[in-house]
Design a protein around this motif. Structure first.
Motif, PDB file in Angstrom:
ATOM      1  N   THR A 153      42.656 -43.956  12.518  1.00 52.59           N
ATOM      2  CA  THR A 153      43.068 -42.584  12.841  1.00 52.59           C
ATOM      3  C   THR A 153      43.824 -42.543  14.159  1.00 52.59           C
ATOM      4  O   THR A 153      44.864 -41.873  14.275  1.00 52.59           O
ATOM      5  CB  THR A 153      41.843 -41.655  12.895  1.00 52.59           C
ATOM      6  N   ASP A 154      43.347 -43.253  15.174  1.00 53.11           N
ATOM      7  CA  ASP A 154      44.043 -43.271  16.463  1.00 53.11           C
ATOM      8  C   ASP A 154      45.427 -43.889  16.348  1.00 53.11           C
ATOM      9  O   ASP A 154      46.385 -43.424  16.981  1.00 53.11           O
ATOM     10  CB  ASP A 154      43.204 -44.033  17.495  1.00 53.11           C
ATOM     11  N   VAL A 155      45.561 -44.941  15.531  1.00 53.97           N
ATOM     12  CA  VAL A 155      46.875 -45.562  15.315  1.00 53.97           C
ATOM     13  C   VAL A 155      47.810 -44.583  14.612  1.00 53.97           C
ATOM     14  O   VAL A 155      48.981 -44.435  14.985  1.00 53.97           O
ATOM     15  CB  VAL A 155      46.733 -46.863  14.503  1.00 53.97           C
ATOM     16  N   LEU A 156      47.286 -43.875  13.595  1.00 52.11           N
ATOM     17  CA  LEU A 156      48.112 -42.899  12.873  1.00 52.11           C
ATOM     18  C   LEU A 156      48.578 -41.777  13.801  1.00 52.11           C
ATOM     19  O   LEU A 156      49.734 -41.348  13.745  1.00 52.11           O
ATOM     20  CB  LEU A 156      47.333 -42.317  11.693  1.00 52.11           C
ATOM     21  N   ILE A 157      47.674 -41.286  14.652  1.00 52.61           N
ATOM     22  CA  ILE A 157      48.037 -40.223  15.584  1.00 52.61           C
ATOM     23  C   ILE A 157      49.212 -40.660  16.446  1.00 52.61           C
ATOM     24  O   ILE A 157      50.168 -39.903  16.666  1.00 52.61           O
ATOM     25  CB  ILE A 157      46.827 -39.837  16.464  1.00 52.61           C
ATOM     26  N   GLY A 158      49.160 -41.916  16.937  1.00 49.40           N
ATOM     27  CA  GLY A 158      50.238 -42.416  17.780  1.00 49.40           C
ATOM     28  C   GLY A 158      51.535 -42.633  17.024  1.00 49.40           C
ATOM     29  O   GLY A 158      52.611 -42.209  17.463  1.00 49.40           O
ATOM     30  N   ALA A 205      36.178 -43.984  21.737  1.00 49.85           N
ATOM     31  CA  ALA A 205      37.178 -44.409  20.763  1.00 49.85           C
ATOM     32  C   ALA A 205      36.871 -45.828  20.309  1.00 49.85           C
ATOM     33  O   ALA A 205      36.637 -46.719  21.130  1.00 49.85           O
ATOM     34  CB  ALA A 205      38.567 -44.335  21.378  1.00 49.85           C
ATOM     35  N   GLU A 206      36.873 -46.042  19.000  1.00 51.42           N
ATOM     36  CA  GLU A 206      36.587 -47.365  18.460  1.00 51.42           C
ATOM     37  C   GLU A 206      37.588 -48.399  18.980  1.00 51.42           C
ATOM     38  O   GLU A 206      37.256 -49.570  19.165  1.00 51.42           O
ATOM     39  CB  GLU A 206      36.619 -47.317  16.927  1.00 51.42           C
ATOM     40  N   MET A 207      38.814 -47.947  19.240  1.00 48.81           N
ATOM     41  CA  MET A 207      39.864 -48.850  19.705  1.00 48.81           C
ATOM     42  C   MET A 207      39.496 -49.525  21.027  1.00 48.81           C
ATOM     43  O   MET A 207      39.969 -50.612  21.341  1.00 48.81           O
ATOM     44  CB  MET A 207      41.169 -48.080  19.856  1.00 48.81           C
ATOM     45  N   GLN A 208      38.647 -48.892  21.814  1.00 48.76           N
ATOM     46  CA  GLN A 208      38.272 -49.451  23.110  1.00 48.76           C
ATOM     47  C   GLN A 208      37.063 -50.364  23.026  1.00 48.76           C
ATOM     48  O   GLN A 208      36.654 -50.928  24.032  1.00 48.76           O
ATOM     49  CB  GLN A 208      37.996 -48.308  24.091  1.00 48.76           C
ATOM     50  N   GLU A 209      36.504 -50.514  21.807  1.00 51.70           N
ATOM     51  CA  GLU A 209      35.277 -51.303  21.672  1.00 51.70           C
ATOM     52  C   GLU A 209      35.310 -52.307  20.524  1.00 51.70           C
ATOM     53  O   GLU A 209      34.314 -52.979  20.285  1.00 51.70           O
ATOM     54  CB  GLU A 209      34.082 -50.359  21.466  1.00 51.70           C
ATOM     55  N   ASP A 258      51.905 -44.364  21.087  1.00 49.88           N
ATOM     56  CA  ASP A 258      51.329 -43.607  22.191  1.00 49.88           C
ATOM     57  C   ASP A 258      49.885 -43.263  21.844  1.00 49.88           C
ATOM     58  O   ASP A 258      49.593 -42.227  21.263  1.00 49.88           O
ATOM     59  CB  ASP A 258      52.162 -42.331  22.407  1.00 49.88           C
ATOM     60  N   PHE A 259      48.962 -44.167  22.194  1.00 46.47           N
ATOM     61  CA  PHE A 259      47.557 -43.971  21.845  1.00 46.47           C
ATOM     62  C   PHE A 259      46.927 -42.877  22.709  1.00 46.47           C
ATOM     63  O   PHE A 259      47.269 -42.724  23.879  1.00 46.47           O
ATOM     64  CB  PHE A 259      46.768 -45.266  22.046  1.00 46.47           C
ATOM     65  N   MET A 260      45.974 -42.145  22.115  1.00 53.25           N
ATOM     66  CA  MET A 260      45.218 -41.149  22.880  1.00 53.25           C
ATOM     67  C   MET A 260      44.389 -41.824  23.964  1.00 53.25           C
ATOM     68  O   MET A 260      44.227 -41.307  25.060  1.00 53.25           O
ATOM     69  CB  MET A 260      44.314 -40.337  21.952  1.00 53.25           C
TER      70      MET A 260
END
Length: 746
Positions: free
Chosen positions: A194-199, A420-424, A446-448
């Motif tokens: 989801t974070d990748v899609l947002i960016g 955020a899962e991206m940070q872990e 542009d990641f959140m």
């Protein structure tokens, strides 16, 4: 969707409530209602059924329904709209239908609607519910796409999908030209996809001004979204929850004792309603299940039956649904006690829940890039997650939330938002995807929340070791092929290597079995001996990867011979295996085989059992998993990782543990730092084979250790010292030679 919203599954929208600016029809509403029986569904051209009108009345009672006109006006005039609402307000089912109406009104000139979900179970359940509300057929006008299952056609107007499936679609369709409206739901989960899609969608929106993006969010994330997107319209759904919150922190010591006491207090009170218990991890589910079942059998039957439901989120489409017998007034009242974890929040699909017990902590995987391993960390849940658990009780009736922690703990120890899962997490698969879409000019994202630089560097380094990158850091030919597989890059590399070593058939089986949920059942107390006797019939002396092949082959044999599905299920039950996991492995394997055929990779017929085939399978595995090797340092089963100084033991259910044969060197599939430090799914390898297949520059980067010295001696014995020294000097002076070496499928 907000998983919890799924719960009420009273969601949808309706065509006739379209704003005048979008609706070209002139007929007045009264005239339409007078001809109800003749009113046609614009999505399929057939008359509406009576059930459509029944569901419409339910949908009109949803909190979000009051915001339909406002939403449609904002959708018409803006490219991005944010919808803020609690769980069960209806936004996950109604907003997609309203967007489908919008696309219909402009004759689908820009495409249809797609709505992402974090969990595949909610994607399926929402699609089924929305198809029912729209009075259309599932798989036609409304469908779903989840990993290894596509229930859509080219004519599908509205599709639900998991966020990772939409992300994968961007590899072949970078600008998502098939869709006029994209809805990102469940974003409070902060999954990587989801974070990748947002960016990425920021760039897609610039390239496609006609594309609409809808963000469904919980209220706690609104301030962060507003700062990220800037001045965009916000639709706020007000939703009151008449919930009584009881804090019990400090009053009760033992968690399981507290849960048992509360469940029995609720049951003896006579108040109707099911109970949901949120525990820290799946092991706690198993322990609580045994305790509640054992003590619950002594309850007075006049109070009704106490049914304990362990809800493991990894099981496909395992949902907690309304109890039909209870709702229809069964003679014997059943109260269900659902035991689950944080990831089970979105699987609660029942409006009969009146009590929630929350332990307030969760066990979460946090990836450590320095040692390439997950650590299982116990920590407080976030305030946003605590609020979601409260909302499970629903807006329509009162309920009680029992918090096994203090109010002070909630305000001081709980962070406001879910990390955020991206940070872990391990970002190797994500970086491979980003490198792939960079081919389409979407490499900037542009990641959140920016991922840790150390994690990105480790991911790039691993892809380099796997020969997925070229000299310039772009995807190599191998990297492009690896990205075609919906698998971990190491597993994809092993499949590619199996093409060279003529063991594709066996490697596909291994890949499917390790990707599907664990096929071995959790054993209730007293069944361990019988289960181990059955499981030992599948053991293979070469290791657990080979044992998995034996299990799958036995399952396929019984499937081909069985006279009905019940025979297969009975066989699985008798052998203490999960039938659903084996079915899933079968589906995964079929899709992987389709990919092999589509990209025309060589495929050899199965030769499982021969000595040469066994060696080839190990070569293929080592080609992808050379970074996951451990050595028994003292002959008693204490395995030291080759890449760091962590010590682990073989899992108790490993074939080697069951036969008490401890190989010196093993390749392992999983390792997590926890109280047990087990390596899982292991197979024996030789140091000679490792030195033959591991990239030389990877070996040279290993930290000093006794294991490395042993491997160095093996390498010296395999090749003349002078040749080794010469090659090392070439590597130091000539980067081109090293890069060339990296692009060999080992």
């Amino acid at each position: 969707m907000e998983g919890e919203e799924l719960e009420c599954l009273n969601p949808s929208s309706e065509k006739r409530y379209f704003p005048e600016s979008l609706d070209s029809s002139d007929g007045d509403e009264e005239g339409i209602l007078a001809c109800e029986d003749l009113e046609l569904n614009p999505f399929d051209g057939l008359p509406y059924s009576s059930r459509y009108y029944k569901l419409l009345k339910e949908r009109e009672d949803l909190p979000i329904w009051k915001e339909k006109y406002s939403f449609m006006e904002n959708l018409l005039q803006n490219q991005i709209v944010i919808v803020s609402g609690d769980a069960k307000c209806g936004k996950s089912s109604q907003v997609p239908q309203w967007c489908a109406e919008y696309c219909l009104s402009i004759h689908y000139q820009h495409g249809g609607v797609i709505c992402t979900q974090v969990h595949k179970q909610t994607a399926v359940q929402l699609a089924l519910r929305v198809a029912d509300e729209m009075d259309v057929n599932i798989g036609h006008e409304v469908g779903y796409v989840i990993p290894f299952e596509n229930c859509c056609t080219s004519e599908t107007i509205l599709r639900y999908c998991t966020d990772d499936m939409l992300q994968r679609e961007m590899m072949s369709n970078p600008f998502l030209g098939s869709y006029g409206v994209i809805i990102l739901d469940d974003i409070h989960e902060r999954s990587i996809a989801t974070d990748v899609l947002i960016g990425l969608l920021k760039d897609v929106l610039l390239a496609r001004p006609e594309l609409k993006l809808i963000i469904n969010s919980s209220p706690l994330l609104i301030s962060k979204l507003s700062s990220y997107y800037g001045n965009v319209p916000l639709i706020e759904v007000k939703n009151k929850h008449p919930v009584e919150v009881v804090y019990l922190g400090g009053a009760r010591k033992d968690v399981f004792e507290s849960i048992l006491s509360l469940v029995f207090e609720i049951h003896h009170s006579g108040e109707k309603g099911d109970v949901v218990v949120f525990l820290a991890c799946e092991q706690d589910i198993e322990k609580a299940y045994e305790i509640v079942c054992q003590d619950g059998s002594n309850l007075n039957p006049d109070l009704g039956e106490l049914v304990v439901v362990p809800l493991y989120p990894k099981e496909k489409c395992m949902l907690f649904k309304p109890n039909d017998e209870t709702e229809k007034g069964s003679r014997v009242y059943q109260r269900r006690v659902v035991l689950t974890t944080s990831s089970g929040e979105s699987l609660i699909c029942s409006n009969t829940v009146r009590f929630v017990i929350d332990v307030g902590v969760e066990r979460r995987k946090v990836y450590n890039p320095r040692i390439r391993a997950d650590s299982l960390i116990m920590r407080p849940i976030s305030q946003s997650r605590a609020e979601i658990r409260k909302q499970i009780l629903g807006p329509s009736s009162s309920g009680k939330l029992f918090c096994l922690y203090s109010e002070e703990f909630a305000s001081k120890d709980m962070k406001p938002l879910q990390p955020a899962e991206m940070q872990e997490a391990n970002l190797t698969s994500t970086v491979l995807f980003m490198k792939r879409v960079d081919i389409a000019g979407l490499g900037h994202c542009d990641f959140m929340n920016q991922p840790a630089p150390e994690s990105l560097m480790q991911a790039l380094e691993d892809l380099d070791y796997l020969a997925a990158l070229d000299n310039d850091g772009n995807l190599s030919e191998f990297g492009i092929i690896m990205s075609e597989f919906p698998l971990d890059p190491q597993l994809s590399k092993s499949i590619l290597a199996s093409c060279e070593f003529d063991c594709v058939d066996e490697m596909l089986t291994i890949a499917a079995m390790v990707t599907a949920p664990d096929c071995f059942s959790h054993l209730p107390r007293g069944t361990e001996e019988a289960a181990l006797t059955r499981w030992k019939t599948f053991l293979h002396p070469e290791g657990d990867h080979f044992t998995l092949i034996n299990v799958y082959k036995a399952y396929r044999d019984i499937t081909l011979r069985a006279t009905g599905e019940h025979c297969v299920e009975n066989w699985c039950h008798d052998h203490f295996l999960h039938c659903s996991s084996l079915r899933m492995a079968d589906v995964i394997r079929a899709e992987l085989l389709d990919i092999i055929k589509r990209i025309e990779l060589p495929y050899a017929e199965a030769a499982f059992g021969s000595q040469e085939n066994t060696l080839n399978i190990k070569k293929a595995l080592l080609s992808g998993y050379f970074m996951q090797i451990a050595r028994d340092v003292d002959g008693s089963g204490n395995y030291l990782m080759l890449t760091h100084k962590q010590v682990a033991q073989l899992h108790p259910l490993s074939g080697y543990s069951l036969t008490r044969k401890m190989p010196e060197w093993v390749l392992f599939h999983k390792f997590s730092i926890s109280e047990n430090n087990y390596v899982r799914i292991t197979s024996e390898i030789s140091p000679e084979l490792f030195m033959e297949l591991a990239p030389q520059y990877y070996f040279s980067n290993l930290p000093p250790s006794e294991s490395k010295d042993i491997l160095q001696q093996v390498m010296d014995d395999l090749s003349p010292i002078s040749t080794t020294t010469k090659e090392q000097k070439m590597c130091e002076k000539c980067p081109e030679a090293t890069a060339e070496q990296r692009c060999v499928i080992q």
